[in-house]
Scaffold this motif. Structure first.
Motif, PDB file in Angstrom:
ATOM      1  N   ARG A 235     -18.130   5.139   3.267  1.00  0.00           N
ATOM      2  CA  ARG A 235     -19.049   5.875   4.127  1.00  0.00           C
ATOM      3  C   ARG A 235     -18.828   5.531   5.598  1.00  0.00           C
ATOM      4  NH1 ARG A 235     -24.680   3.959   3.493  1.00  0.00           N
ATOM      5  NH2 ARG A 235     -24.133   4.132   1.296  1.00  0.00           N
ATOM      6  N   LYS A 236     -18.990   6.531   6.444  1.00  0.00           N
ATOM      7  CA  LYS A 236     -18.903   6.398   7.894  1.00  0.00           C
ATOM      8  C   LYS A 236     -17.604   5.725   8.353  1.00  0.00           C
ATOM      9  CE  LYS A 236     -23.891   6.294   8.658  1.00  0.00           C
ATOM     10  NZ  LYS A 236     -25.051   5.566   9.237  1.00  0.00           N
ATOM     11  N   PRO A 237     -16.454   6.216   7.912  1.00  0.00           N
ATOM     12  CA  PRO A 237     -15.196   5.645   8.419  1.00  0.00           C
ATOM     13  C   PRO A 237     -14.941   6.107   9.845  1.00  0.00           C
ATOM     14  CG  PRO A 237     -14.726   7.527   7.020  1.00  0.00           C
ATOM     15  CD  PRO A 237     -16.227   7.325   6.970  1.00  0.00           C
ATOM     16  N   THR A 238     -14.141   5.360  10.560  1.00  0.00           N
ATOM     17  CA  THR A 238     -13.768   5.802  11.900  1.00  0.00           C
ATOM     18  C   THR A 238     -12.864   7.023  11.841  1.00  0.00           C
ATOM     19  OG1 THR A 238     -11.907   4.241  11.907  1.00  0.00           O
ATOM     20  CG2 THR A 238     -13.992   3.487  12.830  1.00  0.00           C
ATOM     21  N   ALA A 239     -12.138   7.198  10.724  1.00  0.00           N
ATOM     22  CA  ALA A 239     -11.281   8.381  10.567  1.00  0.00           C
ATOM     23  C   ALA A 239     -11.166   8.702   9.085  1.00  0.00           C
ATOM     24  CB  ALA A 239      -9.897   8.152  11.171  1.00  0.00           C
ATOM     25  N   LEU A 240     -11.330   9.972   8.751  1.00  0.00           N
ATOM     26  CA  LEU A 240     -11.142  10.476   7.397  1.00  0.00           C
ATOM     27  C   LEU A 240      -9.959  11.439   7.410  1.00  0.00           C
ATOM     28  CD1 LEU A 240     -11.915  11.023   4.407  1.00  0.00           C
ATOM     29  CD2 LEU A 240     -13.514  12.758   5.253  1.00  0.00           C
ATOM     30  N   ILE A 241      -8.946  11.133   6.616  1.00  0.00           N
ATOM     31  CA  ILE A 241      -7.781  12.005   6.467  1.00  0.00           C
ATOM     32  C   ILE A 241      -7.926  12.691   5.121  1.00  0.00           C
ATOM     33  CG2 ILE A 241      -5.271  12.122   6.437  1.00  0.00           C
ATOM     34  CD1 ILE A 241      -5.309   9.383   7.883  1.00  0.00           C
ATOM     35  N   CYS A 242      -8.143  13.995   5.141  1.00  0.00           N
ATOM     36  CA  CYS A 242      -8.495  14.737   3.929  1.00  0.00           C
ATOM     37  C   CYS A 242      -7.586  15.950   3.793  1.00  0.00           C
ATOM     38  CB  CYS A 242      -9.965  15.181   3.997  1.00  0.00           C
ATOM     39  SG  CYS A 242     -10.545  16.068   2.527  1.00  0.00           S
ATOM     40  N   SER A 243      -7.293  16.305   2.560  1.00  0.00           N
ATOM     41  CA  SER A 243      -6.488  17.501   2.298  1.00  0.00           C
ATOM     42  C   SER A 243      -7.386  18.729   2.311  1.00  0.00           C
ATOM     43  CB  SER A 243      -5.772  17.372   0.951  1.00  0.00           C
ATOM     44  OG  SER A 243      -6.702  17.173  -0.096  1.00  0.00           O
ATOM     45  N   SER A 244      -6.833  19.823   2.812  1.00  0.00           N
ATOM     46  CA  SER A 244      -7.582  21.076   2.871  1.00  0.00           C
ATOM     47  C   SER A 244      -7.105  22.079   1.837  1.00  0.00           C
ATOM     48  CB  SER A 244      -7.453  21.686   4.276  1.00  0.00           C
ATOM     49  OG  SER A 244      -6.098  21.927   4.593  1.00  0.00           O
ATOM     50  N   ARG A 245      -6.149  21.723   1.002  1.00  0.00           N
ATOM     51  CA  ARG A 245      -5.649  22.655  -0.010  1.00  0.00           C
ATOM     52  C   ARG A 245      -6.765  22.968  -0.998  1.00  0.00           C
ATOM     53  NH1 ARG A 245      -1.790  21.695  -4.834  1.00  0.00           N
ATOM     54  NH2 ARG A 245      -1.104  23.794  -5.316  1.00  0.00           N
ATOM     55  N   GLY A 246      -7.006  24.222  -1.245  1.00  0.00           N
ATOM     56  CA  GLY A 246      -8.087  24.643  -2.115  1.00  0.00           C
ATOM     57  C   GLY A 246      -9.374  24.930  -1.393  1.00  0.00           C
ATOM     58  N   ALA A 247      -9.333  24.893  -0.036  1.00  0.00           N
ATOM     59  CA  ALA A 247     -10.569  25.141   0.721  1.00  0.00           C
ATOM     60  C   ALA A 247     -11.059  26.570   0.565  1.00  0.00           C
ATOM     61  CB  ALA A 247     -10.350  24.815   2.194  1.00  0.00           C
ATOM     62  N   GLN A 248     -10.171  27.492   0.223  1.00  0.00           N
ATOM     63  CA  GLN A 248     -10.580  28.878   0.025  1.00  0.00           C
ATOM     64  C   GLN A 248     -10.931  29.171  -1.421  1.00  0.00           C
ATOM     65  OE1 GLN A 248      -7.179  30.980   1.596  1.00  0.00           O
ATOM     66  NE2 GLN A 248      -8.091  31.139   3.629  1.00  0.00           N
TER      67      GLN A 248
END
Length: 961
Positions: A235-248
């Motif tokens: 929780r509350k990281p200074t940076a979150l690197i996340c994949s966006s594949r499947g966002a649609q």
């Protein structure tokens, strides 16, 4: 400082994932080594430049899009195998199985030598080098693949680990990595990286929903968590690197159960007409979900009275599937709780049987209906049976075959045999992607046809009344490329040999490079320190400079004067040149003064000598996956070598072994004619493998193109097991990152998700959250926003400070009076004026100069924190509450209480019970809760007070005043 750069897979259709993270102090982390089905070596050029500066490698999933390039880099990039790599045990084992399947299925995975490198190095054969095309690199052997994967350090979930850096890396300064379950694949990982003030969460390709085999991601506490808040560590990281594949992608109606039913119903509508179903799967990760689902669907159908799958045969085709399933059977604890409970019930039933003659079947991955095929001859025999029975038999077949792209593996061969029959069906389980400027894969072409619906839609009724839609291919032409090897001859062979000799000379400049790659990761053997018995700064500087020099030399490998001269080799000439026995070391420094002998020194830590994991591998883990036996076959024939209890010596006629003609492997067969997986042996076992042998020496890649007419039907059911739009919209605001970096998706869905996240994360206040969408090769600065001030502590205040030590850190709380900069400057000026006045009697000419100097230096005077005057203590009394600093582990508390004579044991879900009267639990937020039942005190010992005292001993209680 934290900067990030995606090397592959950002704002593109490609699923390949490679990311570079640079932290404060020059620490660089490489996360994932993905590749796509093109195996284009040009996509690894930027990674090759970064190798001499990498500190460690993290791997997230055992899929081709996350680690397919790992072995290629270890074999062809100098120094790469000396970089420590970390992953979970399933990722290591299944990744090894995937890589062996990849290299044994297609020669294109070996990759070709860059044309520019050939043209510039082979200057003596300019004309030939210009015409030489697609010269293949040497393919890694199964032994090399197993050795490279044995270098990866295994980690468990929720296990904080402080890794050791590579020999040429700067110090990591307390870097801590922790793996959490990400779902999607077995052992899939969400990485939490803690370095100084930076708290980074790297989450690519995760799935919050539970599946048949895989548990959901650990955001809300993992399997059975179901909490309303994200766990404290993520929780509350200074940076979150996340994949966006499947966002649609919207959430599927009915969830997993509805998805499974649709797949089984689509299969039934095809096999009831005598058709054959092809389902392209990968060979390591998602294949576990599909194989488990279909095996249990066949089991359920066999127990029903009106089952429609009883006459349908089920196959799983892949060159290394038996190894994958064997690993799966040994890793049930990494799967969903439902799998564990199923295995426990099965094991309890077997225990009650206690030696009866009933065959062992019924475990989660003990296949009774799923038939494994691992040879091309078996596929050819099966396709001939299908072709001969078309229109005559109503017996259906379902074939799961690798790979999902259908560019390599058995799925391509099966497609060619089934394409012309309109009764056959191919079911795509994931949206195939295509890299920019690359030719679409076969699976992508079929998926585009499915989207267009150009040649008609076939709608049929399922058993539950729902509509099952499949798309007609309509007889379109489908182009299929087949890769093969061709031995080099003449001038092409000479060009290749000169290029190879040059590469070997370049790699020979590393004094212990080859030996270091054989020893293991930096956690096991420190080859950098083994080269010298001195740890002086001069030697360390030479080692780092040497690594960068070698990198620069490798970068100039295309120049004509790259052949190393005697002065370039230095003292290494004594071991690199024949007939050289003397070297003038007068006036030399560093390594040039001593004979070049590598003395490897083992690394030690607080617990003793670091071990080599490869020395403790089980026999079946070493070279069991070698198709042609290799050196293990020779070792097994040695006298005095132990065998398993039911193994029979080579050459003896064992009753429980049946030799296969041709090249087929020997399989375990019981007396009743069934093999170890439960299916009955048939004529596919007796087929002789007539596949022509490809050249093993220097060769080049040849493509042959075949155009077939596709008349089969196409279906699509999403079995990708990835997050959808609902999961992203729900969890990202709960995670509350300060910075958000979106990668791993195409441009449209990434930019759309970024806009939604900016709106959702900026609702709490006026401050907007930075959302980055970098493209491939673009660096972004995602450092934490911090402000630091420097104050000077007055001597009276320093004397009153009482430090408390917590796990190597000193903590203290202070209350004081901060003197402003101007006040401190005035004080300094006053002191200087006093000293000037004292000197005025003897040195009147210097008085003005001293005063002006004091005014000049006043701007650099630090503010001073001094003690509060006694007359202001009562007015300035603070109302701050005491603060507990530290992280208490219940396992440490349990050992401490047992050491003091108390009874302590874990009960329930992580509850520590002491003396049966006091319970201690740790909440998801990290709070410690202590409860007591209030039993009378026995003697002078009060359990509750002693438990609290033990807790306080492990924490620093910082007072509020």
């Amino acid at each position: 400082m934290f900067t990030f750069c995606p090397l592959q897979g950002a704002l593109s259709e490609s699923t390949a994932s490679q990311s570079l993270l640079e932290l404060d102090g020059g620490v660089k982390l490489l996360v994932d080594l993905g590749w796509d089905e093109t195996f284009n070596v040009e996509k690894l050029e930027e990674l090759e430049k970064q190798v001499p500066t990498l500190s460690l490698i993290l791997l997230t999933h055992a899929t081709a899009s996350h680690l397919a390039a790992y072995v290629h880099c270890c074999k062809n990039f100098p120094l790469f195998s000396r970089i420590p790599a970390y992953a979970t045990r399933p990722v290591i084992d299944l990744g090894r199985s995937l890589t062996q399947d990849l290299y044994s299925s297609t020669p294109a995975a070996c990759t070709t030598i860059r044309q520019s490198s050939l043209s510039e190095i082979a200057y003596a054969y300019t004309q030939t080098a210009a015409t030489a095309q697609n010269l293949l690199l040497q393919s890694p052997t199964p032994e090399e693949i197993a050795r490279y994967f044995s270098l990866i350090q295994p980690l468990k979930y929720s296990q904080p680990h402080q890794p050791l850096p590579s020999p040429f890396s700067p110090p990591l300064n307390g870097l801590t990595i922790t793996a959490y379950n990400s779902g999607h694949t077995l052992g899939g990982t969400i990485w939490h990286i803690q370095h100084g003030l930076e708290s980074i969460v790297y989450a690519v390709d995760w799935n919050q929903a539970r599946e048949n085999v895989f548990a959901g991601a650990a955001w809300l506490g993992g399997a059975g968590g179901g909490g309303a808040e994200v766990i404290e560590q993520l929780r509350k990281p200074t940076a979150l690197i996340c994949s966006s594949r499947g966002a649609q992608k919207s959430a599927q109606t009915g969830g997993r159960v509805k998805r499974d039913e649709q797949l089984v119903e689509m299969i039934k509508t095809c096999v009831t007409k005598g058709g054959t179903v092809l389902i392209p799967v990968d060979s390591s990760a998602r294949v576990l979900e599909l194989s488990y689902l279909l095996e249990h669907a066949w089991r359920s159908d066999a127990t029903s009275d009106n089952g429609s799958l009883k006459s349908t045969k089920l196959y799983l085709a892949g060159r290394n599937m038996s190894s994958t399933m064997r690993y799966a059977r040994s890793m049930l604890e990494w799967m969903d709780d439902g799998i564990v409970q199923e295995f426990e019930a099965f094991a309890e039933g077997q225990r009650k049987a206690n030696g009866t003659s009933d065959k062992k079947e019924g475990g989660p991955f003990d296949f009774k209906y799923l038939r494994l095929l691992e040879r091309r001859a078996q596929i050819s025999k099966l396709l001939s049976q299908i072709a001969s029975s078309e229109g005559e038999s109503t017996e259906g077949r379902v074939i799961l075959a690798s790979d999902t792209s259908m560019e390599w593996g058995f799925s391509k061969d099966v497609l060619k045999g089934l394409a012309r029959n309109p009764n056959n069906l191919v079911i795509l389980t994931d949206r195939p992607t295509v890299a920019k400027d690359d030719k679409p894969s076969i699976a992508r072409t079929l998926w585009e046809w499915w989207k267009e619906r150009k040649d008609g839609v076939s709608v049929e009724q399922g058993s539950g009344g729902e509509n099952i839609e499949t798309i007609q291919a309509g007889g379109r032409e489908l182009e299929i490329r087949e890769a093969s090897r061709q031995a080099l001859e003449g001038d092409e062979l000479a060009v290749y040999q000169q290029w190879l000799a040059t590469q070997r000379q370049l790699q020979a400049t590393q004094q212990t490079g080859a030996a270091g790659s054989l020893e293991g990761p930096a956690d096991v053997v420190d080859d950098a320190s083994s080269e010298s018995s001195s740890d002086s700064e001069d030697e360390d500087g030479q080692q780092q400079g040497k690594a960068l020099t070698v990198s620069a030399t490798m970068g100039q490998a295309g120049r004509k004067n790259v052949i190393l001269k005697d002065e370039d080799l230095g003292i290494n000439i004594l071991i690199k040149r024949k007939g050289v026995y003397d070297f003038d070391s007068r006036g030399k420094k560093g390594r040039e003064r001593c004979f070049p002998v590598a003395i490897r020194r083992k690394r030690n830590d607080d617990f003793g000598e670091l071990i080599r994991p490869e020395d403790y591998l089980r026999a079946e883990e070493k070279d069991e996956d070698n198709a042609d036996g290799g050196n293990m076959a020779m070792d097994d024939d040695k006298l005095g070598k132990k065998r398993k209890w039911d193994d029979v010596a080579k050459g003896s006629a064992g009753a429980n072994k049946r030799s296969q003609p041709g090249k087929g492997p020997v399989e375990d067969v019981d007396d009743d004619g069934t093999n170890a997986d439960g299916f009955v042996a048939d004529d596919l076992d007796d087929v002789e493998d007539t596949e022509p042998e490809e050249p093993t020496g220097p060769s080049k890649l040849i493509y042959t193109t075949e155009t077939i007419q596709a008349s089969l039907r196409i279906g699509f059911i999403d079995f990708s097991g990835l997050h959808d739009r609902r999961s992203l919209d729900m969890l990202i605001p709960l995670i509350q990152p300060r910075k958000l970096i979106l990668i791993g998706g195409n441009e449209e869905e990434t930019l759309a998700l970024a806009e939604d996240c900016r709106a959702a994360l900026g609702m709490d206040g006026d401050k907007t959250i930075d959302v980055f969408t970098p493209s491939v090769g673009v660096w972004v600065d995602a450092s934490v926003d911090t402000n630091a001030w420097v104050v000077k502590l007055a001597d009276p205040l320093v004397k009153k400070i009482k430090w408390q030590n917590v796990r190597g850190l000193s903590v203290v709380t202070i209350s004081g009076q901060l003197l402003a900069t101007s006040t401190a400057a005035d004080a300094a000026e006053t002191n200087d004026e006093d000293s000037a006045n004292k000197r005025q009697k003897t040195e009147p000419s210097n008085a003005v100069a001293l005063t002006s100097t004091a005014l000049t230096n006043s701007s650099s005077v630090l503010p001073v924190l001094d003690v509060i005057p006694s007359n202001l203590v009562s007015a300035a009394r603070t109302a701050a509450q005491p603060l507990h600093v530290g992280d208490l582990r219940l396992a440490d508390l349990r050992r401490a209480m047992q050491g003091s004579g108390h009874g302590a044991e874990f009960r329930g879900e992580g509850i520590l019970v002491i003396d049966g009267s006091v319970s201690v639990r740790k909440t998801a937020e990290g709070r410690i809760e202590v409860e007591s039942v209030g039993l009378p005190v026995v003697g002078r010992r009060n359990t509750l007070y002693e438990v609290k005292r033990a807790i306080y001993d492990n924490l620093a209680v910082v007072a509020g005043a």
